[in-house]
Structures are given as structure tokens and as C-alpha cells.
Design a protein around this motif. Structure first.
Motif, PDB file in Angstrom:
ATOM      1  N   ASP A 184       0.594  -1.042   0.121  1.00  0.00           N
ATOM      2  CA  ASP A 184      -0.201  -0.013  -0.052  1.00  0.00           C
ATOM      3  C   ASP A 184       1.104   1.334   0.026  1.00  0.00           C
ATOM      4  O   ASP A 184       0.637   2.350  -0.577  1.00  0.00           O
ATOM      5  N   ILE A 185       2.058   0.790   0.872  1.00  0.00           N
ATOM      6  CA  ILE A 185       3.003   2.011   0.831  1.00  0.00           C
ATOM      7  C   ILE A 185       3.769   2.417  -0.269  1.00  0.00           C
ATOM      8  O   ILE A 185       3.406   4.281  -1.361  1.00  0.00           O
ATOM      9  N   VAL A 186       4.042   1.312  -1.164  1.00  0.00           N
ATOM     10  CA  VAL A 186       4.680   1.692  -2.229  1.00  0.00           C
ATOM     11  C   VAL A 186       3.342   2.066  -3.939  1.00  0.00           C
ATOM     12  O   VAL A 186       4.023   3.643  -4.218  1.00  0.00           O
ATOM     13  N   GLU A 187       2.645   1.812  -3.358  1.00  0.00           N
ATOM     14  CA  GLU A 187       1.070   2.150  -4.487  1.00  0.00           C
ATOM     15  C   GLU A 187       0.644   3.759  -4.387  1.00  0.00           C
ATOM     16  O   GLU A 187       0.311   4.734  -4.924  1.00  0.00           O
ATOM     17  N   GLU A 188       0.700   4.259  -2.947  1.00  0.00           N
ATOM     18  CA  GLU A 188       1.033   5.573  -2.554  1.00  0.00           C
ATOM     19  C   GLU A 188       1.922   6.578  -3.275  1.00  0.00           C
ATOM     20  O   GLU A 188       1.611   7.435  -2.732  1.00  0.00           O
ATOM     21  N   ILE A 189       2.470   6.146  -3.794  1.00  0.00           N
ATOM     22  CA  ILE A 189       4.174   6.917  -3.959  1.00  0.00           C
ATOM     23  C   ILE A 189       3.599   8.116  -5.148  1.00  0.00           C
ATOM     24  O   ILE A 189       3.276   7.666  -5.982  1.00  0.00           O
ATOM     25  N   ASP A 190       4.546   9.481  -5.309  1.00  0.00           N
ATOM     26  CA  ASP A 190       4.210  10.325  -6.034  1.00  0.00           C
ATOM     27  C   ASP A 190       5.017   9.853  -7.368  1.00  0.00           C
ATOM     28  O   ASP A 190       6.017   9.229  -7.680  1.00  0.00           O
ATOM     29  N   GLN A 206      18.385   2.583 -10.484  1.00  0.00           N
ATOM     30  CA  GLN A 206      18.099   3.427  -9.840  1.00  0.00           C
ATOM     31  C   GLN A 206      17.144   4.593 -10.041  1.00  0.00           C
ATOM     32  O   GLN A 206      16.376   5.074  -9.060  1.00  0.00           O
ATOM     33  N   VAL A 207      16.170   3.968  -9.769  1.00  0.00           N
ATOM     34  CA  VAL A 207      15.221   4.498  -9.979  1.00  0.00           C
ATOM     35  C   VAL A 207      14.484   4.227  -8.908  1.00  0.00           C
ATOM     36  O   VAL A 207      13.778   5.049  -8.087  1.00  0.00           O
ATOM     37  N   VAL A 208      14.725   2.682  -8.394  1.00  0.00           N
ATOM     38  CA  VAL A 208      14.398   2.473  -7.058  1.00  0.00           C
ATOM     39  C   VAL A 208      14.811   3.300  -5.925  1.00  0.00           C
ATOM     40  O   VAL A 208      14.679   3.860  -4.963  1.00  0.00           O
ATOM     41  N   GLY A 209      16.029   3.302  -6.136  1.00  0.00           N
ATOM     42  CA  GLY A 209      16.678   4.010  -5.052  1.00  0.00           C
ATOM     43  C   GLY A 209      16.996   5.189  -5.015  1.00  0.00           C
ATOM     44  O   GLY A 209      17.005   5.958  -4.291  1.00  0.00           O
ATOM     45  N   GLN A 210      16.365   6.124  -6.493  1.00  0.00           N
ATOM     46  CA  GLN A 210      16.570   7.635  -6.378  1.00  0.00           C
ATOM     47  C   GLN A 210      14.900   7.881  -6.310  1.00  0.00           C
ATOM     48  O   GLN A 210      14.699   9.242  -5.682  1.00  0.00           O
ATOM     49  N   SER A 211      14.228   7.503  -5.972  1.00  0.00           N
ATOM     50  CA  SER A 211      12.453   8.158  -5.989  1.00  0.00           C
ATOM     51  C   SER A 211      11.238   7.059  -5.149  1.00  0.00           C
ATOM     52  O   SER A 211      10.818   7.669  -4.869  1.00  0.00           O
ATOM     53  N   VAL A 212      11.693   5.918  -5.288  1.00  0.00           N
ATOM     54  CA  VAL A 212      11.247   5.186  -4.187  1.00  0.00           C
ATOM     55  C   VAL A 212      11.632   5.151  -3.071  1.00  0.00           C
ATOM     56  O   VAL A 212      10.595   5.639  -2.072  1.00  0.00           O
ATOM     57  N   TRP A 213      12.622   5.248  -3.229  1.00  0.00           N
ATOM     58  CA  TRP A 213      12.818   4.486  -1.805  1.00  0.00           C
ATOM     59  C   TRP A 213      12.789   5.449  -1.149  1.00  0.00           C
ATOM     60  O   TRP A 213      12.247   5.747   0.397  1.00  0.00           O
ATOM     61  N   PRO A 214      13.077   6.982  -1.009  1.00  0.00           N
ATOM     62  CA  PRO A 214      12.959   8.140  -0.109  1.00  0.00           C
ATOM     63  C   PRO A 214      11.847   8.578   0.516  1.00  0.00           C
ATOM     64  O   PRO A 214      11.378   9.363   0.975  1.00  0.00           O
ATOM     65  N   GLN A 215      10.878   8.128  -0.654  1.00  0.00           N
ATOM     66  CA  GLN A 215       9.284   8.210  -0.359  1.00  0.00           C
ATOM     67  C   GLN A 215       8.668   6.631   1.300  1.00  0.00           C
ATOM     68  O   GLN A 215       7.870   6.983   1.652  1.00  0.00           O
ATOM     69  N   PHE A 216       8.939   5.740   0.213  1.00  0.00           N
ATOM     70  CA  PHE A 216       8.829   4.757   0.922  1.00  0.00           C
ATOM     71  C   PHE A 216       9.833   4.333   2.274  1.00  0.00           C
ATOM     72  O   PHE A 216       8.909   3.660   3.364  1.00  0.00           O
ATOM     73  N   LYS A 217      10.561   5.177   2.864  1.00  0.00           N
ATOM     74  CA  LYS A 217      11.439   5.313   3.831  1.00  0.00           C
ATOM     75  C   LYS A 217      10.521   4.911   4.564  1.00  0.00           C
ATOM     76  O   LYS A 217      10.910   4.545   6.036  1.00  0.00           O
TER      77      LYS A 217
END
Length: 288
Positions: A184-190, A206-217
Motif C-alpha cells: 500500500d505504501i508503494v502504491e501511494e508514492i508520487d 537506480q529508479v528505486v533507490g532515487q525515487s521510490v525508496w525516499p518516499q517509502f522509507k
């Protein structure tokens, strides 16, 4: 020339029709229609909730008078049988309490590692293969549907008595909860941030590390530490079915009517939960 001008001036000017009032009237009617729909849906929901409360009230044979009359017996049991706790039994609970902590922490680590993988496979915006996503979602749903206590009973029968069965039961229960929460957290990211990083030519990692993980952490850390707190409670109960931990000693004390020893065990569980909550709060402050 003058006549043509005069003729032109004498002709009435054709003004565009006024549509502002019609547009406003249409918007007002649409707003009224939506408002009635919201009220109707709200009334249906409140009615269903009320009927569910009444149904549960009668199905459980709940009687407020009986509860009030039994409060005196509960207070007498606590005052005479349960308290004061038997302080001499503290050494008997220290080892099982530490065992409960080990089970909870190990189960949390395993469930977080598995749930993190499943969350990215389940999340719809990650666009993995639909069959793989459906299978992973079904696994998480099944694990979430079975309580940790049931897993403990099954694993004690299959593996045997001891903390290993309790640790696996806590881990399986955690995958069901954390897998759903993480997805659910991953689906709510920008996704605009994800698209911006993709536009630079970055690969998937790189996409996961730079854009997904900061919002998911933030959600990841919060849910992981919260599950550790829940694991303490689950591990304490799992001991009552032979899955290790402080529950074994607590169940034995209750079976032998040693309620003052049981009170000491309950206080040990309470102290353990307070310790874990304090520690996780400090960890959250440091990480986030």
C-alpha cells in the motif's frame, strides 16, 4: 456613404445569448444531486453499522447489568488472588522473557525481508507480470487470514515444542501484515518523481533507490518497528501453546492456580513491551 452608415447604425445589434445563469443553475442542480447522493449513502452506511451493532449485541448475549454486577467479583479476584505479585518468581521469568524477545526480533527480521520483496511484486504501479502479482497477493492474503496462534499450533505439531516454532509463526503472521502494508505504501508514492528519474535513463535499481525508496522509507521503518511491538504480544500468547517464550511459564502458573506468579509474569510482559516501545521510538527518531 452616409446613408449606408446611417442604415447600419439604425439596425439593432445582435447580442450573444446569456448562458451564465443557465450554467450556474446547472452547476447548482448538480451540486444538489451530489449532496443528496452523499446523504443517502451516509444514511445507508450508518443504518448498516447500527444493525450490525444490534445483531452483535444479541448474538453475544451482552447484558450491561450482568457486566456491572460482575465487576465486584473481578475486583475481588484482582485484589485478593492476583495481587500482590510474587516477587520471588522474577528469576523464573527472566529467561523466558528474553526468549520471547529473541523470537519477536528474529520473526520481525524474516518477515520484513520477505515482505519487502513481495510488496514490490504486488504493487500495481510497479507493473510486474500480472500472474506473478496475483500469486504473491494471494500468498500475502492467505498468511494474513491465519492468526499467529493458529500458526503456532500447526508448527508445534509439525516441528515440536520450543521457540523455533514460535519464531516461524510470528514471521508468517508478519509477512501477511507487512506485505499488505508495504505494498500500500508503494502504491501511494508520487509516480511523477519516478517518471522524472526514468527520464534521465536510470535503470530499475537506480529508479528505486532515487525515487521510490525516499518516499517509502518512512512508512517502511514505522511499520517494521510497529510489527516488533506486536510480535512481543503474539510471542507471549504463543508460549501458551508450547511455542516457547514467557507464555509457557505463564500458562503453567495459571494452570496451577498460582495467580500471584501469573501476575508477576504479566508485569514482566508489560515491562518488556514498554522497553521495546521506548527503544523503537528512539530508533525511529534516529533513522527518520
Amino acid at each position: 456613404m452616409s446613408r449606408s452608415v446611417e442604415g447600419t447604425l439604425e439596425q439593432p445589434l445582435e447580442l450573444p445569448p446569456r448562458t451564465e445563469n443557465k450554467d450556474l443553475l446547472g452547476l447548482y442542480k448538480d451540486w444538489q444531486r451530489r449532496k443528496k447522493m452523499v446523504r443517502k449513502n451516509r444514511a445507508w452506511i450508518l443504518g448498516i453499522i447500527f444493525l450490525a451493532v444490534v445483531w452483535s449485541w444479541y448474538a453475544t448475549e451482552f447484558t450491561l447489568l450482568y457486566l456491572i454486577s460482575g465487576a465486584g467479583n473481578i475486583a475481588a479476584f484482582i485484589a485478593t488472588d492476583l495481587f500482590p505479585p510474587d516477587l520471588s518468581s522474577i528469576p523464573m521469568f527472566i529467561g523466558p522473557a528474553l526468549e520471547t524477545l529473541y523470537m519477536s526480533y528474529a520473526g520481525m527480521v524474516i518477515s520484513v525481508a520477505i515482505s519487502l520483496i513481495l510488496a514490490f511484486l504486488i504493487a500495481r504501479n510497479m507493473k510486474f507480470h500480472p500472474i506473478i502479482s496475483f500469486i504473491c497477493r494471494s500468498i500475502v492474503t492467505f498468511l494474513r487470514a491465519v492468526p499467529a496462534l493458529v500458526w503456532g499450533i500447526i508448527l508445534v505439531s509439525a516441528i515440536g515444542l520450543g521457540p523455533f516454532a514460535g519464531m516461524v509463526a510470528v514471521a508468517l503472521s508478519g509477512v501477511g501484515i507487512l506485505g499488505k502494508a508495504f505494498s500500500d505504501i508503494v502504491e501511494e508514492i508520487d509516480m511523477d518523481q519516478v517518471g522524472a528519474v526514468k527520464a534521465t535513463g536510470a535503470n530499475w535499481f537506480q529508479v528505486v533507490g532515487q525515487s521510490v525508496w525516499p518516499q517509502f522509507k518512512s512508512g517502511f521503518v514505522g511499520w517494521s518497528l510497529y510489527k516488533l511491538d506486536l510480535n512481543i504480544r503474539e510471542a507471549a500468547v504463543l508460549g501458551m501453546v508450547g511455542a516457547g517464550g514467557i507464555g509457557i511459564v505463564l500458562e503453567r502458573s495459571i494452570s496451577l492456580f498460582q495467580y500471584q506468579e501469573a501476575a508477576m509474569g504479566i508485569l514482566m510482559i508489560f515491562a518488556l513491551i514498554l522497553l521495546v516501545e521506548f527503544t523503537t521510538a528512539k530508533i525511529r527518531e534516529r533513522i527518520l
